[in-house]
Scaffold this active site. Structure first.
Site, PDB file in Angstrom:
ATOM      1  N   LYS A  33       0.853  -1.187   0.000  1.00  0.00           N
ATOM      2  CA  LYS A  33       0.000   0.000   0.000  1.00  0.00           C
ATOM      3  C   LYS A  33       0.894   1.244   0.000  1.00  0.00           C
ATOM      4  O   LYS A  33       1.794   1.362   0.840  1.00  0.00           O
ATOM      5  CB  LYS A  33      -0.894  -0.023   1.244  1.00  0.00           C
ATOM      6  CG  LYS A  33      -1.847   1.140   1.352  1.00  0.00           C
ATOM      7  CD  LYS A  33      -2.761   1.007   2.558  1.00  0.00           C
ATOM      8  CE  LYS A  33      -2.176   1.583   3.819  1.00  0.00           C
ATOM      9  NZ  LYS A  33      -1.992   3.026   3.852  1.00  0.00           N
ATOM     10  N   LYS A  65      -7.149   7.850   0.525  1.00  0.00           N
ATOM     11  CA  LYS A  65      -8.429   8.009   1.257  1.00  0.00           C
ATOM     12  C   LYS A  65      -9.292   9.068   0.573  1.00  0.00           C
ATOM     13  O   LYS A  65      -9.618  10.109   1.124  1.00  0.00           O
ATOM     14  CB  LYS A  65      -8.196   8.325   2.723  1.00  0.00           C
ATOM     15  CG  LYS A  65      -7.496   7.183   3.416  1.00  0.00           C
ATOM     16  CD  LYS A  65      -7.646   7.182   4.902  1.00  0.00           C
ATOM     17  CE  LYS A  65      -6.989   5.946   5.468  1.00  0.00           C
ATOM     18  NZ  LYS A  65      -5.552   5.836   5.166  1.00  0.00           N
ATOM     19  N   ALA A  67     -12.104  11.346  -0.973  1.00  0.00           N
ATOM     20  CA  ALA A  67     -13.381  11.841  -0.434  1.00  0.00           C
ATOM     21  C   ALA A  67     -13.785  13.059  -1.251  1.00  0.00           C
ATOM     22  O   ALA A  67     -13.623  14.189  -0.809  1.00  0.00           O
ATOM     23  CB  ALA A  67     -13.237  12.196   1.040  1.00  0.00           C
ATOM     24  N   ILE A  69     -16.017  14.492  -5.221  1.00  0.00           N
ATOM     25  CA  ILE A  69     -17.007  14.167  -6.256  1.00  0.00           C
ATOM     26  C   ILE A  69     -16.367  13.158  -7.228  1.00  0.00           C
ATOM     27  O   ILE A  69     -15.135  13.078  -7.333  1.00  0.00           O
ATOM     28  CB  ILE A  69     -17.498  15.428  -7.008  1.00  0.00           C
ATOM     29  CG1 ILE A  69     -16.316  16.171  -7.662  1.00  0.00           C
ATOM     30  CG2 ILE A  69     -18.266  16.344  -6.079  1.00  0.00           C
ATOM     31  CD1 ILE A  69     -16.738  17.256  -8.627  1.00  0.00           C
ATOM     32  N   LYS A 185      -1.758  -6.616  18.020  1.00  0.00           N
ATOM     33  CA  LYS A 185      -0.777  -7.710  17.898  1.00  0.00           C
ATOM     34  C   LYS A 185      -0.970  -8.431  16.568  1.00  0.00           C
ATOM     35  O   LYS A 185      -2.109  -8.660  16.158  1.00  0.00           O
ATOM     36  CB  LYS A 185      -1.002  -8.737  19.021  1.00  0.00           C
ATOM     37  CG  LYS A 185      -0.457  -8.339  20.352  1.00  0.00           C
ATOM     38  CD  LYS A 185      -0.291  -9.602  21.222  1.00  0.00           C
ATOM     39  CE  LYS A 185       0.470  -9.317  22.489  1.00  0.00           C
ATOM     40  NZ  LYS A 185      -0.151  -8.288  23.331  1.00  0.00           N
ATOM     41  N   GLY A 200       2.663  -1.537   8.557  1.00  0.00           N
ATOM     42  CA  GLY A 200       3.701  -0.636   8.064  1.00  0.00           C
ATOM     43  C   GLY A 200       4.976  -0.746   8.860  1.00  0.00           C
ATOM     44  O   GLY A 200       5.808  -1.627   8.626  1.00  0.00           O
TER      45      GLY A 200
HETATM   46  P1  BMP Z   1       1.623   1.379  10.690  1.00  0.00           P
HETATM   47  O1  BMP Z   1       1.502  -0.152  10.673  1.00  0.00           O
HETATM   48  O2  BMP Z   1       3.023   1.857  10.470  1.00  0.00           O
HETATM   49  O3  BMP Z   1       0.948   2.005  11.876  1.00  0.00           O
HETATM   50  O4  BMP Z   1       0.857   1.906   9.373  1.00  0.00           O
HETATM   51  C1  BMP Z   1      -0.516   1.756   9.226  1.00  0.00           C
HETATM   52  C2  BMP Z   1      -0.941   2.077   7.814  1.00  0.00           C
HETATM   53  O5  BMP Z   1      -2.338   1.847   7.706  1.00  0.00           O
HETATM   54  C3  BMP Z   1      -0.704   3.518   7.379  1.00  0.00           C
HETATM   55  O6  BMP Z   1      -0.368   3.514   6.007  1.00  0.00           O
HETATM   56  C4  BMP Z   1      -2.053   4.203   7.575  1.00  0.00           C
HETATM   57  O7  BMP Z   1      -2.321   5.212   6.626  1.00  0.00           O
HETATM   58  C5  BMP Z   1      -3.024   3.048   7.335  1.00  0.00           C
HETATM   59  N1  BMP Z   1      -4.289   3.161   8.081  1.00  0.00           N
HETATM   60  C6  BMP Z   1      -4.333   3.202   9.457  1.00  0.00           C
HETATM   61  O8  BMP Z   1      -3.302   3.166  10.134  1.00  0.00           O
HETATM   62  N2  BMP Z   1      -5.551   3.269  10.083  1.00  0.00           N
HETATM   63  C7  BMP Z   1      -6.730   3.327   9.411  1.00  0.00           C
HETATM   64  O9  BMP Z   1      -7.774   3.344  10.025  1.00  0.00           O
HETATM   65  C8  BMP Z   1      -6.685   3.283   7.998  1.00  0.00           C
HETATM   66  C9  BMP Z   1      -5.463   3.202   7.348  1.00  0.00           C
HETATM   67  O10 BMP Z   1      -5.419   3.161   6.033  1.00  0.00           O
END
Ligand code: BMP
Length: 230
Positions: A33, A65, A67, A69, A185, A200
């Site tokens: 992603k 993300k 959001a 038209i 976890k 991530g």
């Molecule tokens: P990390 O595992 O480093 O916390 O990253 C989480 C990823 O998931 C980020 O790219 C963030 O934009 C995305 N994300 C999130 O953390 N929470 C949400 O509710 C929706 C997401 O897309």
């Protein structure tokens, strides 16, 4: 089959780091992603560079993300579809007509997938997003997206999304972020009914990302075996 989607949000490395990372990890993950941090740091050229590694069997998710038209969202996803990216995340609260309906139609025509936000992983999601779930469910029931995002930080929300999908006979996948740095976890989201865990920093900042990924894949296999034995 891996259930890991790696969120590639590091902006402190040259683009070659990404190429090496993807080459090393791609056989062990379900997909990747990329979002706004990547766009701002590496530009459209960065996405073009990464697109050389795209193979159709994996999820190559663009996460802005969306959001807006429909006209604007379609113009936004178009160049990424041309590069081969195959999955796009949008918010649900923007509603159907003039927005998600046309975006879904456009993506379907292009053989691409739409993922909608059910609710999010940060604590502030409780203030507004969680309260909109009944309305969001109406949108989801109508749009029938390929996938939903539901948080691993509050796994009861994954259960709620899974139950809703089941009741309405909707086949959307559940993609769940919030593992590792946000407190969830590895394996928890899968246990509560998610299809994929979006992870991530736990992986991208690891000294040995391949070992980390393999360990999480093992946890996922164990969770799935236990589920089957229930
Ligand atoms: P990390 O595992 O480093 O916390 O990253 C989480 C990823 O998931 C980020 O790219 C963030 O934009 C995305 N994300 C999130 O953390 N929470 C949400 O509710 C929706 C997401 O897309």
């Amino acid at each position: 089959m891996s259930r890991i989607i790696v969120a590639l949000d590091r902006v402190d490395k040259p683009i070659d780091w990404y190429k090496e990372f993807i080459t090393k990890t791609q056989e062990y993950v379900a997909g990747y992603k990329l979002g706004l941090p990547f766009l701002i740091r590496y530009g459209i050229k960065g996405f073009e560079e990464i697109s050389k590694y795209i193979n159709r069997e994996k999820l190559w998710i663009i996460d802005f993300k969306l959001a807006d038209i429909s006209h604007i969202m379609i113009k936004t996803v178009e160049p990424f579809i041309e590069m081969g990216y195959n999955t796009f995340i949008a918010h649900s609260f923007i509603g159907r007509q003039g927005s998600l309906k046309e975006l879904k139609e456009y993506l379907t025509e292009k053989g691409s997938k739409l993922v909608l936000i059910y609710t999010m992983s940060h604590p502030g999601a409780i203030d507004i997003l969680d309260k909109t779930i009944p309305l969001v469910e109406e949108v989801i029931a109508n749009i029938r997206p390929w996938g939903l995002v539901a948080p691993a930080t509050r796994p009861e929300m994954i259960e709620r999304a899974r139950e809703f999908l089941h009741k309405n006979m909707i086949e959307s996948k559940i993609l769940s972020p919030g593992i590792g740095f946000q407190g969830g976890k590895p394996g928890t989201a899968i246990q509560y009914g998610a299809d994929y865990e979006i992870i991530g920093r736990l992986i991208t900042y690891s000294d040995d990302p391949v070992a980390e990924i393999k360990e999480i894949n093992d946890i996922h296999s164990r969770v799935m075996r236990n589920e089957k034995n229930r």
